[in-house]
Design a protein around this motif. Structure first.
Motif, PDB file in Angstrom:
ATOM      1  N   GLY A  98      14.785  26.621  76.379  1.00  0.00           N
ATOM      2  CA  GLY A  98      13.948  27.810  76.348  1.00  0.00           C
ATOM      3  C   GLY A  98      14.482  28.932  75.482  1.00  0.00           C
ATOM      4  N   GLU A  99      15.622  28.708  74.819  1.00  0.00           N
ATOM      5  CA  GLU A  99      16.186  29.711  73.917  1.00  0.00           C
ATOM      6  C   GLU A  99      16.183  29.167  72.493  1.00  0.00           C
ATOM      7  OE1 GLU A  99      19.232  31.623  77.228  1.00  0.00           O
ATOM      8  OE2 GLU A  99      20.049  30.296  75.690  1.00  0.00           O
ATOM      9  N   VAL A 100      16.054  30.058  71.545  1.00  0.00           N
ATOM     10  CA  VAL A 100      16.054  29.663  70.134  1.00  0.00           C
ATOM     11  C   VAL A 100      17.417  29.050  69.796  1.00  0.00           C
ATOM     12  CG1 VAL A 100      15.959  30.537  67.772  1.00  0.00           C
ATOM     13  CG2 VAL A 100      14.355  31.401  69.484  1.00  0.00           C
ATOM     14  N   ASP A 101      17.397  27.962  69.043  1.00  0.00           N
ATOM     15  CA  ASP A 101      18.625  27.286  68.647  1.00  0.00           C
ATOM     16  C   ASP A 101      19.274  28.056  67.495  1.00  0.00           C
ATOM     17  OD1 ASP A 101      20.682  25.594  68.013  1.00  0.00           O
ATOM     18  OD2 ASP A 101      19.432  23.823  67.716  1.00  0.00           O
ATOM     19  N   VAL A 102      20.381  28.711  67.791  1.00  0.00           N
ATOM     20  CA  VAL A 102      21.095  29.499  66.786  1.00  0.00           C
ATOM     21  C   VAL A 102      22.307  28.755  66.227  1.00  0.00           C
ATOM     22  CG1 VAL A 102      20.321  31.723  67.715  1.00  0.00           C
ATOM     23  CG2 VAL A 102      22.454  30.698  68.563  1.00  0.00           C
ATOM     24  N   ARG A 103      22.498  27.499  66.626  1.00  0.00           N
ATOM     25  CA  ARG A 103      23.667  26.747  66.152  1.00  0.00           C
ATOM     26  C   ARG A 103      23.714  26.595  64.639  1.00  0.00           C
ATOM     27  NH1 ARG A 103      23.102  21.779  70.058  1.00  0.00           N
ATOM     28  NH2 ARG A 103      20.986  22.219  69.374  1.00  0.00           N
ATOM     29  N   PRO A 104      22.582  26.363  63.938  1.00  0.00           N
ATOM     30  CA  PRO A 104      22.659  26.299  62.469  1.00  0.00           C
ATOM     31  C   PRO A 104      23.166  27.609  61.856  1.00  0.00           C
ATOM     32  CG  PRO A 104      20.618  25.312  63.226  1.00  0.00           C
ATOM     33  CD  PRO A 104      21.247  25.982  64.419  1.00  0.00           C
ATOM     34  N   PHE A 105      22.793  28.732  62.442  1.00  0.00           N
ATOM     35  CA  PHE A 105      23.273  30.029  61.977  1.00  0.00           C
ATOM     36  C   PHE A 105      24.776  30.147  62.198  1.00  0.00           C
ATOM     37  CE2 PHE A 105      24.240  34.509  62.750  1.00  0.00           C
ATOM     38  CZ  PHE A 105      23.777  35.068  61.574  1.00  0.00           C
ATOM     39  N   MET A 106      25.237  29.694  63.351  1.00  0.00           N
ATOM     40  CA  MET A 106      26.672  29.737  63.652  1.00  0.00           C
ATOM     41  C   MET A 106      27.454  28.901  62.649  1.00  0.00           C
ATOM     42  SD  MET A 106      26.172  29.336  67.774  1.00  0.00           S
ATOM     43  CE  MET A 106      27.878  28.997  68.174  1.00  0.00           C
ATOM     44  N   LEU A 107      26.937  27.721  62.322  1.00  0.00           N
ATOM     45  CA  LEU A 107      27.610  26.846  61.355  1.00  0.00           C
ATOM     46  C   LEU A 107      27.647  27.484  59.967  1.00  0.00           C
ATOM     47  CD1 LEU A 107      26.133  23.429  62.530  1.00  0.00           C
ATOM     48  CD2 LEU A 107      28.535  24.159  62.700  1.00  0.00           C
ATOM     49  N   GLN A 108      26.543  28.135  59.571  1.00  0.00           N
ATOM     50  CA  GLN A 108      26.528  28.823  58.269  1.00  0.00           C
ATOM     51  C   GLN A 108      27.568  29.942  58.242  1.00  0.00           C
ATOM     52  OE1 GLN A 108      22.917  30.128  56.392  1.00  0.00           O
ATOM     53  NE2 GLN A 108      21.730  28.571  57.486  1.00  0.00           N
ATOM     54  N   ALA A 109      27.650  30.674  59.341  1.00  0.00           N
ATOM     55  CA  ALA A 109      28.634  31.757  59.418  1.00  0.00           C
ATOM     56  C   ALA A 109      30.047  31.210  59.265  1.00  0.00           C
ATOM     57  CB  ALA A 109      28.483  32.516  60.732  1.00  0.00           C
ATOM     58  N   GLN A 110      30.328  30.093  59.924  1.00  0.00           N
ATOM     59  CA  GLN A 110      31.650  29.471  59.790  1.00  0.00           C
ATOM     60  C   GLN A 110      31.912  29.035  58.354  1.00  0.00           C
ATOM     61  OE1 GLN A 110      31.676  26.474  63.015  1.00  0.00           O
ATOM     62  NE2 GLN A 110      33.623  27.424  63.563  1.00  0.00           N
ATOM     63  N   LYS A 111      30.915  28.428  57.710  1.00  0.00           N
ATOM     64  CA  LYS A 111      31.086  27.978  56.327  1.00  0.00           C
ATOM     65  C   LYS A 111      31.369  29.145  55.389  1.00  0.00           C
ATOM     66  CE  LYS A 111      28.360  23.786  56.688  1.00  0.00           C
ATOM     67  NZ  LYS A 111      27.090  23.111  56.389  1.00  0.00           N
ATOM     68  N   ARG A 112      30.888  30.333  55.757  1.00  0.00           N
ATOM     69  CA  ARG A 112      31.145  31.535  54.952  1.00  0.00           C
ATOM     70  C   ARG A 112      32.497  32.163  55.293  1.00  0.00           C
ATOM     71  NH1 ARG A 112      25.571  34.851  54.001  1.00  0.00           N
ATOM     72  NH2 ARG A 112      24.259  33.054  53.545  1.00  0.00           N
ATOM     73  N   GLY A 113      33.234  31.521  56.197  1.00  0.00           N
ATOM     74  CA  GLY A 113      34.567  32.007  56.550  1.00  0.00           C
ATOM     75  C   GLY A 113      34.586  33.109  57.593  1.00  0.00           C
ATOM     76  N   LEU A 114      33.489  33.295  58.304  1.00  0.00           N
ATOM     77  CA  LEU A 114      33.422  34.330  59.326  1.00  0.00           C
ATOM     78  C   LEU A 114      33.987  33.822  60.649  1.00  0.00           C
ATOM     79  CD1 LEU A 114      29.796  35.604  58.590  1.00  0.00           C
ATOM     80  CD2 LEU A 114      31.950  36.357  57.580  1.00  0.00           C
ATOM     81  N   CYS A 115      34.475  34.729  61.453  1.00  0.00           N
ATOM     82  CA  CYS A 115      34.933  34.392  62.800  1.00  0.00           C
ATOM     83  C   CYS A 115      33.699  34.256  63.681  1.00  0.00           C
ATOM     84  CB  CYS A 115      35.842  35.500  63.334  1.00  0.00           C
ATOM     85  SG  CYS A 115      36.321  35.267  65.060  1.00  0.00           S
ATOM     86  N   VAL A 116      33.574  33.123  64.388  1.00  0.00           N
ATOM     87  CA  VAL A 116      32.445  32.874  65.291  1.00  0.00           C
ATOM     88  C   VAL A 116      33.018  32.588  66.671  1.00  0.00           C
ATOM     89  CG1 VAL A 116      30.424  31.426  65.758  1.00  0.00           C
ATOM     90  CG2 VAL A 116      31.080  31.936  63.383  1.00  0.00           C
ATOM     91  N   ALA A 117      32.446  33.234  67.686  1.00  0.00           N
ATOM     92  CA  ALA A 117      32.943  33.059  69.048  1.00  0.00           C
ATOM     93  C   ALA A 117      31.775  33.030  70.030  1.00  0.00           C
ATOM     94  CB  ALA A 117      33.913  34.189  69.400  1.00  0.00           C
ATOM     95  N   VAL A 118      31.972  32.323  71.141  1.00  0.00           N
ATOM     96  CA  VAL A 118      30.958  32.217  72.200  1.00  0.00           C
ATOM     97  C   VAL A 118      31.565  32.662  73.532  1.00  0.00           C
ATOM     98  CG1 VAL A 118      29.672  30.364  71.043  1.00  0.00           C
ATOM     99  CG2 VAL A 118      31.512  29.783  72.633  1.00  0.00           C
ATOM    100  N   PRO A 119      30.724  33.077  74.465  1.00  0.00           N
ATOM    101  CA  PRO A 119      31.239  33.599  75.737  1.00  0.00           C
ATOM    102  C   PRO A 119      32.010  32.561  76.549  1.00  0.00           C
ATOM    103  CG  PRO A 119      28.879  33.988  75.542  1.00  0.00           C
ATOM    104  CD  PRO A 119      29.274  33.093  74.415  1.00  0.00           C
ATOM    105  N   THR A 120      32.949  33.071  77.320  1.00  0.00           N
ATOM    106  CA  THR A 120      33.603  32.281  78.354  1.00  0.00           C
ATOM    107  C   THR A 120      32.907  32.642  79.664  1.00  0.00           C
ATOM    108  OG1 THR A 120      35.225  33.992  78.861  1.00  0.00           O
ATOM    109  CG2 THR A 120      35.794  32.441  77.094  1.00  0.00           C
TER     110      THR A 120
END
Length: 170
Positions: free
Chosen positions: A40-62
């Motif tokens: 029921g939520e938009v899949d943002v994983r492709p965006f996260m992967l693009q951010a990583q490929k651009r060398g950005l720090c990506v983090a998800v909640p604990t």
């Protein structure tokens, strides 16, 4: 609260499979706080992967709203379900109370959202607590990505609710 619960039931029953977001917003950032989407939520994983490929720090909640796990290149293989039904990945953590970099974007999940940034979450208050902590950093941009048809005129609002700074419909 009953009104919010009734809306949650409706939105959770609707299927939005296939909704993917991968476009970069017109906001400069080098740290992305994101989420691993639930049904029921938009899949943002492709965006996260693009951010990583651009060398950005990506983090998800604990499970603790104050900490986000920093993702490495193999994070998709390490996804685990938390006790509350959400997902995370083990890894080094980032304490959001100590952010020193003001170029931070947080993607916030929602079942629905108003144009003014009021969101309907899943009812646990997790992201309201996260957004409350991040409100101490005025340059942090919070973005809610929802299906276009779930950008609504009004939602019930409670005292603890925190708004996002940008809403994107896909």
């Amino acid at each position: 609260m009953q009104e919010k619960d009734a809306l949650r039931k409706i939105y959770k029953a609707e299927k939005i499979n296939g909704r993917i977001w991968k476009d970069f917003p017109d906001v400069p950032f080098n740290t992305l706080l994101s989420f691993i989407p639930l049904e029921g939520e938009v899949d943002v994983r492709p965006f996260m992967l693009q951010a990583q490929k651009r060398g950005l720090c990506v983090a998800v909640p604990t499970s603790d709203y104050r900490y986000f796990s920093i993702l490495d290149s193999s994070w998709e293989e390490k996804i685990k379900r938390l006790e509350n039904g959400t997902f995370s990945v083990d890894g080094p953590t980032l304490d959001i109370r100590n952010l020193s970099d003001e170029k931070v974007v947080i993607l916030v999940p929602a079942l629905a959202c108003t144009k003014s940034g009021l969101r309907l979450g899943r009812g646990g208050g997790f992201y309201d607590r996260v957004l409350s902590v991040l409100s101490k950093f005025p340059n942090v941009k919070s973005i809610c990505v929802v299906p276009k048809e779930r950008i609504v005129q009004t939602l019930p609002e409670e005292e603890h609710d925190r708004r996002v700074s940008m809403v994107i419909g896909v």
